[in-house]
Design an enzyme around this catalytic site. Structure first.
Site, PDB file in Angstrom:
ATOM      1  N   ARG A  69      -2.672 -11.414  -8.492  1.00  0.00           N
ATOM      2  CA  ARG A  69      -3.199 -10.051  -7.728  1.00  0.00           C
ATOM      3  C   ARG A  69      -2.033  -9.750  -6.621  1.00  0.00           C
ATOM      4  NH1 ARG A  69      -5.752  -9.093  -3.406  1.00  0.00           N
ATOM      5  NH2 ARG A  69      -5.951 -11.154  -2.885  1.00  0.00           N
ATOM      6  N   ARG A  99       3.375  -6.053  -4.217  1.00  0.00           N
ATOM      7  CA  ARG A  99       3.573  -7.323  -4.938  1.00  0.00           C
ATOM      8  C   ARG A  99       4.887  -7.989  -4.293  1.00  0.00           C
ATOM      9  NH1 ARG A  99       0.076  -8.194  -9.330  1.00  0.00           N
ATOM     10  NH2 ARG A  99      -0.865  -6.197  -9.953  1.00  0.00           N
ATOM     11  N   ASN A 115      13.356  -2.727   1.292  1.00  0.00           N
ATOM     12  CA  ASN A 115      11.806  -2.500   1.330  1.00  0.00           C
ATOM     13  C   ASN A 115      11.261  -1.419   2.530  1.00  0.00           C
ATOM     14  OD1 ASN A 115       8.880  -2.483   0.717  1.00  0.00           O
ATOM     15  ND2 ASN A 115       8.536  -4.163   2.339  1.00  0.00           N
ATOM     16  N   HIS A 117       8.587  -0.716   5.356  1.00  0.00           N
ATOM     17  CA  HIS A 117       7.352  -1.186   5.884  1.00  0.00           C
ATOM     18  C   HIS A 117       6.606  -0.471   6.803  1.00  0.00           C
ATOM     19  CE1 HIS A 117       4.185  -4.555   6.250  1.00  0.00           C
ATOM     20  NE2 HIS A 117       4.452  -4.388   7.748  1.00  0.00           N
ATOM     21  N   ASP A 153       8.028  -9.447   4.422  1.00  0.00           N
ATOM     22  CA  ASP A 153       8.378  -8.580   5.291  1.00  0.00           C
ATOM     23  C   ASP A 153       9.229  -9.154   6.609  1.00  0.00           C
ATOM     24  OD1 ASP A 153       6.863  -6.580   4.085  1.00  0.00           O
ATOM     25  OD2 ASP A 153       5.028  -7.078   5.156  1.00  0.00           O
TER      26      ASP A 153
HETATM   27  C1  GAR Z   1       4.309   3.328   2.574  1.00  0.00           C
HETATM   28  O1  GAR Z   1       3.568   3.705   3.853  1.00  0.00           O
HETATM   29  C2  GAR Z   1       4.904   1.991   2.607  1.00  0.00           C
HETATM   30  O2  GAR Z   1       5.491   1.986   3.990  1.00  0.00           O
HETATM   31  C3  GAR Z   1       3.709   1.065   2.336  1.00  0.00           C
HETATM   32  O3  GAR Z   1       3.074   1.571   1.378  1.00  0.00           O
HETATM   33  C4  GAR Z   1       3.189   3.109   1.654  1.00  0.00           C
HETATM   34  C5  GAR Z   1       3.470   3.696   0.165  1.00  0.00           C
HETATM   35  O4  GAR Z   1       3.183   4.922   0.071  1.00  0.00           O
HETATM   36  N1  GAR Z   1       4.422  -0.391   2.048  1.00  0.00           N
HETATM   37  C6  GAR Z   1       3.652  -1.316   2.468  1.00  0.00           C
HETATM   38  O5  GAR Z   1       2.892  -1.408   3.181  1.00  0.00           O
HETATM   39  C7  GAR Z   1       4.542  -2.479   1.905  1.00  0.00           C
HETATM   40  N2  GAR Z   1       4.087  -3.713   2.600  1.00  0.00           N
HETATM   41  P1  GAR Z   1       4.000   5.955  -0.999  1.00  0.00           P
HETATM   42  O6  GAR Z   1       3.605   5.477  -2.260  1.00  0.00           O
HETATM   43  O7  GAR Z   1       3.548   7.251  -0.605  1.00  0.00           O
HETATM   44  O8  GAR Z   1       5.605   5.730  -0.674  1.00  0.00           O
END
Ligand code: GAR
Length: 210
Positions: A69, A99, A115, A117, A153
């Site tokens: 998962r 992931r 990445n 975050h 992270d």
């Molecule tokens: C974003 O807010 C990103 O920071 C988060 O997922 C979202 C993706 O949005 N990422 C995480 O939480 C990673 N740990 P998007 O698909 O609209 O770009």
């Protein structure tokens, strides 16, 4: 062998793809873009990011993640690495890829995976960081772009943007405000990396502005 004339970026995402759109729009708006988006990969067959990429004529593939998962299995990791190598990417950009990437992947792209975050790391790593910030009662949160290492992270921080939490925020309104900041920060970081303006020294990074 093809001579590379541009810095090539591969984007991985699992969701709606708004950060991908911000990156693609920044490239499209630039008469001399310093990078191109060569490939988009997703672990979710129906992810919005794949549709946005295909609408822009960018190669976009679903690659099955395997049975776990929260990570890719070994065969899936190998398939992601192979696709990114075939596309000759210089940088792997995680844009909502949900992931954890393991050693096999990271050692194939050492210091070449970043990445975004949705919090000011090291506060609120992990899932739904905007909700964690709201539940904690902080008055400011934001977003962070960082190099990816073996932890969750935890890698060296490249850039951050601060976002206020306001009194009537819900998880949804706060995440939406953080995303506006993400859409400014991520294209700026990718551009700076492509132009060789970001250097890493252990945990420390420096970012030479223009
Ligand atoms: C974003 O807010 C990103 O920071 C988060 O997922 C979202 C993706 O949005 N990422 C995480 O939480 C990673 N740990 P998007 O698909 O609209 O770009």
């Amino acid at each position: 062998m093809r001579l590379k004339d541009n810095y090539r970026v591969g984007v991985l995402g699992s969701g709606k793809g708004s950060n991908f759109v911000a990156l693609a729009d920044a490239v499209a708006a630039d008469p001399h873009p310093p990078y191109e988006i060569a490939l988009v990969l997703s672990d979710v067959a129906e992810a919005g990011i794949l549709i946005h990429a295909r609408n822009r004529g960018i190669v976009a593939e679903y690659l099955a993640p395997g049975p776990f998962r929260t990570k890719l299995d070994e065969a899936a990791e190998a398939a992601y690495v192979a696709a990114l190598r075939k596309a000759e990417v210089d940088l792997v950009v995680l844009a909502g890829f949900m992931r954890v990437l393991k050693e096999q992947f990271l050692s194939a792209f050492t210091t070449k995976v970043i990445n975004i975050h949705p919090s000011l790391l090291p506060s609120f790593p992990g899932l739904e960081a905007w909700r964690q910030a709201l539940d904690h009662g902080v008055k400011f949160t934001g977003c962070t772009v960082h190099f990816v290492d073996q932890g969750v992270d935890t890698g060296p921080i490249i850039g951050q943007k601060v976002v206020p939490v306001i009194d009537d925020d819900t998880a949804g309104t706060l995440h939406a405000r953080i995303q506006v900041a993400e859409h400014e920060l991520y294209p700026a970081v990718v551009r700076a990396l492509a132009e060789g303006r970001i250097a890493v020294h252990g945990r420390m990074t420096t970012w030479r502005r223009e």
